[in-house]
Design an enzyme around this catalytic site. Structure first.
Site, PDB file in Angstrom:
ATOM      1  CG  HIS A 243      -0.241   0.303   2.493  1.00  0.00           C
ATOM      2  ND1 HIS A 243       0.487  -0.638   3.153  1.00  0.00           N
ATOM      3  CD2 HIS A 243      -0.130   1.443   3.220  1.00  0.00           C
ATOM      4  CE1 HIS A 243       1.012  -0.113   4.245  1.00  0.00           C
ATOM      5  NE2 HIS A 243       0.664   1.152   4.316  1.00  0.00           N
TER       6      HIS A 243
HETATM    7  C1  UD1 Z   1      -2.238   5.364   5.929  1.00  0.00           C
HETATM    8  C2  UD1 Z   1      -0.946   5.863   6.577  1.00  0.00           C
HETATM    9  C3  UD1 Z   1       0.125   4.812   6.473  1.00  0.00           C
HETATM   10  C4  UD1 Z   1      -0.371   3.478   6.997  1.00  0.00           C
HETATM   11  C5  UD1 Z   1      -1.642   3.109   6.258  1.00  0.00           C
HETATM   12  C6  UD1 Z   1      -2.229   1.784   6.703  1.00  0.00           C
HETATM   13  C7  UD1 Z   1      -0.431   8.273   6.436  1.00  0.00           C
HETATM   14  C8  UD1 Z   1       0.400   9.262   5.741  1.00  0.00           C
HETATM   15  N1  UD1 Z   1      -0.448   7.040   5.877  1.00  0.00           N
HETATM   16  O1  UD1 Z   1      -1.966   5.189   4.537  1.00  0.00           O
HETATM   17  O2  UD1 Z   1       1.248   5.210   7.235  1.00  0.00           O
HETATM   18  O3  UD1 Z   1       0.621   2.499   6.797  1.00  0.00           O
HETATM   19  O4  UD1 Z   1      -2.610   4.137   6.508  1.00  0.00           O
HETATM   20  O5  UD1 Z   1      -3.374   1.480   5.953  1.00  0.00           O
HETATM   21  O6  UD1 Z   1      -1.061   8.581   7.417  1.00  0.00           O
HETATM   22  N2  UD1 Z   1      -9.379   4.694   1.810  1.00  0.00           N
HETATM   23  C9  UD1 Z   1     -10.566   4.031   1.762  1.00  0.00           C
HETATM   24  N3  UD1 Z   1     -11.141   3.649   2.929  1.00  0.00           N
HETATM   25  C10 UD1 Z   1     -10.575   3.898   4.132  1.00  0.00           C
HETATM   26  C11 UD1 Z   1      -9.356   4.602   4.177  1.00  0.00           C
HETATM   27  C12 UD1 Z   1      -8.762   4.991   3.000  1.00  0.00           C
HETATM   28  O7  UD1 Z   1     -11.111   3.782   0.698  1.00  0.00           O
HETATM   29  O8  UD1 Z   1     -11.158   3.505   5.180  1.00  0.00           O
HETATM   30  C13 UD1 Z   1      -8.737   5.088   0.536  1.00  0.00           C
HETATM   31  C14 UD1 Z   1      -9.033   6.500   0.152  1.00  0.00           C
HETATM   32  O9  UD1 Z   1      -9.187   6.537  -1.230  1.00  0.00           O
HETATM   33  C15 UD1 Z   1      -7.770   7.239   0.534  1.00  0.00           C
HETATM   34  C16 UD1 Z   1      -6.708   6.182   0.335  1.00  0.00           C
HETATM   35  O10 UD1 Z   1      -7.342   4.949   0.660  1.00  0.00           O
HETATM   36  O11 UD1 Z   1      -7.539   8.367  -0.239  1.00  0.00           O
HETATM   37  C17 UD1 Z   1      -5.499   6.364   1.213  1.00  0.00           C
HETATM   38  O12 UD1 Z   1      -5.885   6.519   2.593  1.00  0.00           O
HETATM   39  P1  UD1 Z   1      -4.943   7.372   3.582  1.00  0.00           P
HETATM   40  O13 UD1 Z   1      -5.427   7.292   4.973  1.00  0.00           O
HETATM   41  O14 UD1 Z   1      -4.726   8.745   3.014  1.00  0.00           O
HETATM   42  O15 UD1 Z   1      -3.538   6.664   3.460  1.00  0.00           O
HETATM   43  P2  UD1 Z   1      -3.146   5.130   3.484  1.00  0.00           P
HETATM   44  O16 UD1 Z   1      -2.557   4.796   2.176  1.00  0.00           O
HETATM   45  O17 UD1 Z   1      -4.249   4.257   3.997  1.00  0.00           O
END
Ligand code: UD1
Length: 403
Positions: A243
């Site tokens: 991820h």
């Molecule tokens: C975040 C953390 C990362 C951690 C990871 C675990 C930061 C910078 N990154 O990354 O350190 O290892 O979580 O998962 O804080 N999304 C969904 N549903 C959700 C959450 C996210 O669909 O419940 C999608 C959204 O499109 C979002 C993307 O995933 O834009 C990324 O989510 P985000 O929380 O920004 O970062 P992660 O890649 O999950």
């Protein structure tokens, strides 16, 4: 002592759960869970609360996704309101996600007017020892105004990848520079903090809190046989998670990784629970159709903690870019191939079962594991399922709590 436990994203929940349960047993502590809403899907958040026997969050900030600045800013705005309303004595943040940094930053700049006669105490690491019931106070010598803010404690402090292109590295550095109490998982973390000029008396080596969750739920984890669903055998499949933006955001890198994984399925079946960020990028790059039709590659939705850990317990090897899986595999003695040029968890490489690798050498590394060429690791000290109680003892000693 009113304590905020900040929960935000999937890897946070297994770090706050052991502490929440340990603090709940203490008469002097009132822990409440603040969920920023960084992760919000059922299978990225709610399922973990259920598995880890956590109650519904007392406060939910509902922040959701966005750019780094949007997410950080939204958490700060919402959390400032929550802080002013609830006035905790202590804010505990975990890990390295955007919400960890945002909540630390907000709490560190807060000023609330005293509700009780102020009790000025210096708060620069030399003396945290004041009465548990009083809000922390800082005397502004020029104006003689007493400002109040909660203390900030960071669990998993001191980890460094020394790679500032990772958003998490920025979050770690900022959080650690602001925290009053730094609970570290391994001696290398203590050394990093000391090198950055952080006072030794703020640093407390407590071990790895994620292992507490793993041990708390070992019985339930071992009862499952998730691999059965795919007609796989225990010890006869690889587990994949990806991820990190560096692996999944650039379509060319992602395509190359998918090609390698596809080739590896000719040697060993792979189970791949797909993170929402990765799924979105796989779909945008039109890579899903070929992956879903690859024999021996099982793409799943993100799994709950117990189900996922059951797949970890029983896999032959893990291929990942997650921080947590590097640690869990080291604890369980399972070979782990980490698709990153560096790690903030070097103890998993020097002492454990982790190897850093590139997409180019992944196949060779898999082959060497399958042919038995892999040294056994050892479990780092204090990764023993007792970290939450060491954190509680550390608080009792810092605040001179006798009960
Ligand atoms: C975040 C953390 C990362 C951690 C990871 C675990 C930061 C910078 N990154 O990354 O350190 O290892 O979580 O998962 O804080 N999304 C969904 N549903 C959700 C959450 C996210 O669909 O419940 C999608 C959204 O499109 C979002 C993307 O995933 O834009 C990324 O989510 P985000 O929380 O920004 O970062 P992660 O890649 O999950």
């Amino acid at each position: 002592m009113l304590i905020h436990l900040i929960a935000a994203a999937r890897p946070n929940f297994m770090k706050i759960a052991p502490l929440y349960h340990a603090l709940k047993k203490e008469k002097w502590a009132s822990p409440i869970i603040v969920h920023t809403g960084q992760h919000y899907d059922l299978n990225m958040s709610d399922a973990f609360f259920e598995d880890l026997s956590l109650p519904q969050p007392d406060l939910h900030l509902g922040v959701g996704s966005g750019t780094h600045a949007e997410q950080t800013g939204h958490v700060m705005i919402a959390y400032e309101k929550a802080l002013l309303k609830t006035r905790p004595d202590l804010v505990i943040v975990v890990g390295d996600v955007n919400s960890t940094m945002a909540c630390s930053l907000t709490a560190s700049k807060l000023q609330y007017a005293p509700t009780s006669p102020p009790e000025p105490v210096r708060l620069d690491g030399e003396d945290l020892r004041h009465q548990a019931t009083s809000k922390s106070s800082i005397v502004n010598r020029q104006s003689s105004i007493v400002r109040h803010r909660p203390l900030i404690a960071h669990i998993e402090a001191g980890l460094r990848s020394f790679d500032r292109t990772m958003p998490e590295e920025i979050n770690r550095i900022v959080t650690d520079s602001l925290a009053d109490i730094l609970w570290t998982p391994s001696p290398d973390a203590d050394e990093n903090l000391i090198r950055e000029g952080i006072s030794r008396d703020k640093i407390h080596l407590v071990g790895n809190i994620m292992i507490d969750s793993l041990e708390m739920l070992r019985g339930k984890i071992e009862k499952q046989a998730v691999y059965d669903e795919f007609r796989l055998k225990a010890g006869d499949y690889g587990l994949v998670t990806l991820h990190r933006p560096s692996n999944v955001d650039d379509p060319r890198v992602l395509k190359a990784l998918c090609a390698v994984l596809t080739r590896i399925t000719e040697r060993i079946p792979l189970v791949f629970p797909v993170h929402p960020r990765t799924r979105k990028n796989l779909e945008q790059a039109a890579l899903m159709p070929s992956l879903t039709t690859t024999n021996g590659l099982f793409l799943l939705e993100p799994l709950s903690y117990v189900w996922f850990m059951n797949l970890v317990f029983n896999c032959r090897l893990a291929i990942t870019d997650s921080g947590g899986i590097q640690e869990e595999s080291t604890y369980l003695g399972i070979p782990c191939l980490t698709l990153r040029p560096n790690t903030e968890r070097p103890v998993t490489v020097h002492q454990g079962t982790n190897q850093l690798c590139t997409p180019e050498d992944l196949e060779t590394r898999v082959e060497s594991i399958l042919s038995g060429k892999m040294s056994q690791g050892t479990v780092p000290e204090l990764w023993d399922g007792q970290t939450a109680s060491r954190v509680v003892n550390s608080l009792k000693s810092l605040f001179r709590i006798d009960c």
